[in-house]
Design an enzyme around this catalytic site. Structure first.
Site, PDB file in Angstrom:
ATOM      1  N   GLY A 130      10.366  13.601  47.986  1.00  0.00           N
ATOM      2  CA  GLY A 130      11.637  13.137  47.646  1.00  0.00           C
ATOM      3  C   GLY A 130      11.850  12.799  46.193  1.00  0.00           C
ATOM      4  N   THR A 131      12.291  13.374  45.153  1.00  0.00           N
ATOM      5  CA  THR A 131      12.161  13.392  43.691  1.00  0.00           C
ATOM      6  C   THR A 131      13.518  13.252  43.002  1.00  0.00           C
ATOM      7  OG1 THR A 131      10.306  14.898  43.932  1.00  0.00           O
ATOM      8  CG2 THR A 131      11.335  14.833  41.768  1.00  0.00           C
TER       9      THR A 131
END
Length: 538
Positions: A356-357
């Protein structure tokens, strides 16, 4: 870079944003505004990037957090600097130790895959070396959002709720309890537009800011992190945290049609984007071939070959058995290019000779520019949140292999293959600007597509991000966004690609771009429609 600011390959594409004094592009409007506020207070692009990054841990916690890793490319004083702030595996972990706990492969969630978080150290290091304002001042907007609350944005709300479902299915209730106490109080996640606050998060950020991030590694936060992970059966210790230092590295690049495309060297997967561009640079693409089947086929095939090499060779550079120079050599690019024919083929790694970035971009009127990315991995990360702090710990260690013969085999103190990558463009030794597309293994593919959209097809930053994307998964499998031209999809299938139209929310990455006009200094920015993003400028 020459493009028509009014050119739209598709009527639904948006126009770029222009400004002169500064610009911040992020996936969340409040974070972009936080960075812009810091610019207006006298900070530079580095301060603004730190402010936006810290704010994103609050306003988009489903994609990143204080307990994750970070990388940065910083253009300042006429040159590009690279920062690798990814943390290693704990000193006490080993393949045997993990197997003794009943695992045949690294688990995705829980305490075992928790590695040393690097993001706070990145903020502190960037502030010390290049910032104009104290770190605590750059973190002030994030602290305020956490303390006072903010309305949750739509994309964040979607991924927030999805994370809750995943943890319910895959983590024991006791393990995930602190995550639910922090991010789903009362048993549910916040809806879009609902106010959410996290006082513990505010306290942790204030501690980081006041100590220059030292408290996270050698102070009160380090003690809390180590005690919590130990109680959950993990390997991370206070000694692991105290030993960590971010690493300044020399960025790597390829020349692509007169532009230098820069990435962070391994352990990051930016090398894959450069491998693909090194192949594609020897091919001709007509300016009007955007989304043409033949052009798409060659891009996909080059990317497959690049991934085959990357997944075989990329790991902690101290453990790589091949050099970046060998992989990016002209002769190896020629060899791999010669393997691309008219039909799709299964990807295979080559044998070069041995020897998740969240993503954000920031720029200021002084010429400083920052390409910055941070992540907890897989959304919120491990599912562990240090009680009372808002610190969601990453699960980056899940990418290690338990096969001792694999290049990315788990070892104590080793950094794993890392998916998050910032990108940067220069030309003739002068800055063009930062770019990036977050999203796991989509990231190097997004980098290739964004660069080609601007360089080969003369699209402005906004159109370059709005263009329909493809994503190679494995073997011959390729997914296309639903608004992809049907005729192109059918032509790719005839070439042997296994095509699916995928409407998965956000699975094609979310990007930001800022470019600078060398003559006027005017900034031109774009942000992805696939998220809540915005470009804030003045």
């Amino acid at each position: 870079m020459t493009f028509d600011p009014l050119y739209h390959p598709h009527p639904s594409y948006r126009l770029p944003t222009y400004s002169r004094n500064g610009m911040v592009a992020t996936s969340q409007p409040l974070a972009a505004q936080a960075g812009l506020d810091i610019l207006k207070k006298g900070g530079n692009a580095i301060d603004a990037a730190i402010a936006a990054a810290a704010a994103l841990t609050v306003v988009e916690p489903c994609s990143n957090g204080i307990g994750g890793d970070a990388f940065a490319l910083v253009w300042t004083e006429g040159r590009l600097h690279g920062l690798n702030s990814s943390g290693p595996a704990p000193a006490s972990i080993s393949i045997d130790a993990v197997k003794e706990r009943g695992h045949s492969e690294m688990p995705k969630f829980g305490a075992i895959p928790v590695t040393v978080p690097g993001a706070p150290a990145a903020w502190g290091e960037l502030s010390r070396r290049f910032g104009k304002l104290p770190l605590i001042e750059a973190l002030e907007p994030a602290i305020r959002y956490a303390e006072e609350g903010f309305p949750v944005s739509p994309t964040a709300a979607y991924y927030w709720e999805r994370a809750a479902r995943i943890y319910r299915e895959r983590l024991p209730q006791n393990t995930a309890r602190s995550w639910y106490d922090t991010f789903a109080p009362g048993g549910r996640t916040p809806a879009a537009g609902e106010l959410w606050r996290s006082p513990g998060h505010a306290w942790a950020l204030a501690s980081i800011g006041e100590s220059g991030a030292d408290s996270f590694y050698r102070g009160e936060l380090a003690e809390a992190i180590a005690a919590y992970v130990r109680g959950e059966g993990g390997f991370l210790t206070a000694e692991d945290l105290a030993a960590f230092r971010p690493e300044w590295v020399d960025p790597i690049h390829v020349n692509y049609r007169g532009y230098e495309v820069w990435e962070i060297p391994p352990n990051g997967q930016g090398l894959i984007a450069l491998l693909a561009l090194n192949i594609l640079g020897g091919m001709e693409f007509a300016p009007d071939s955007l989304l043409a089947p033949g052009a798409l086929h060659r891009q996909i095939e080059a990317t497959k070959l690049a991934f085959a090499d990357g997944l075989k060779f990329i790991t902690d550079p101290a453990h790589m058995n091949i050099t970046v120079q060998d992989l990016l050599s002209a002769s190896y690019g020629d060899l791999r290019r010669g393997m691309i024919g008219p039909q799709a083929r299964m990807p295979e790694a080559g044998e070069p000779s041995s020897g998740g970035t969240v993503y954000l971009a920031a720029a200021d009127a002084e010429g400083n520019m920052v390409s910055f990315i941070q992540s907890n991995y897989m959304g919120f990360g491990s599912g562990l949140v240090v009680p009372g702090t808002g610190i969601a710990l990453q699960n980056r260690g899940s990418d290690f292999s338990l096969d001792p013969a694999h290049a990315n085999a788990l070892q104590p103190g080793k950094k794993t293959y890392h998916t998050i990558i910032p990108g940067f463009l220069t030309r003739g030794g002068e800055a063009v600007g930062p770019f990036g597309v977050m999203g796991g293994y989509m990231q190097p593919q997004g980098h290739v597509q964004a660069v080609m959209n601007m360089v080969d097809f003369a699209l402005h930053p906004q159109a370059a991000l709005d263009t329909p994307r493809w994503q190679w998964h494995k073997d011959l499998s390729v997914s296309l966004e639903p608004h992809f031209p049907l005729a192109a999809a059918q032509a790719l299938e005839r070439m042997g690609h296994r095509i699916t139209l995928e409407s998965g929310f956000g699975s094609f990455g979310r990007g930001q771009i800022i470019l600078r006009d060398p003559a006027s200094g005017v900034l031109c920015g774009g942000t992805d429609f696939r998220t809540d993003g915005t470009v804030a400028g003045w």
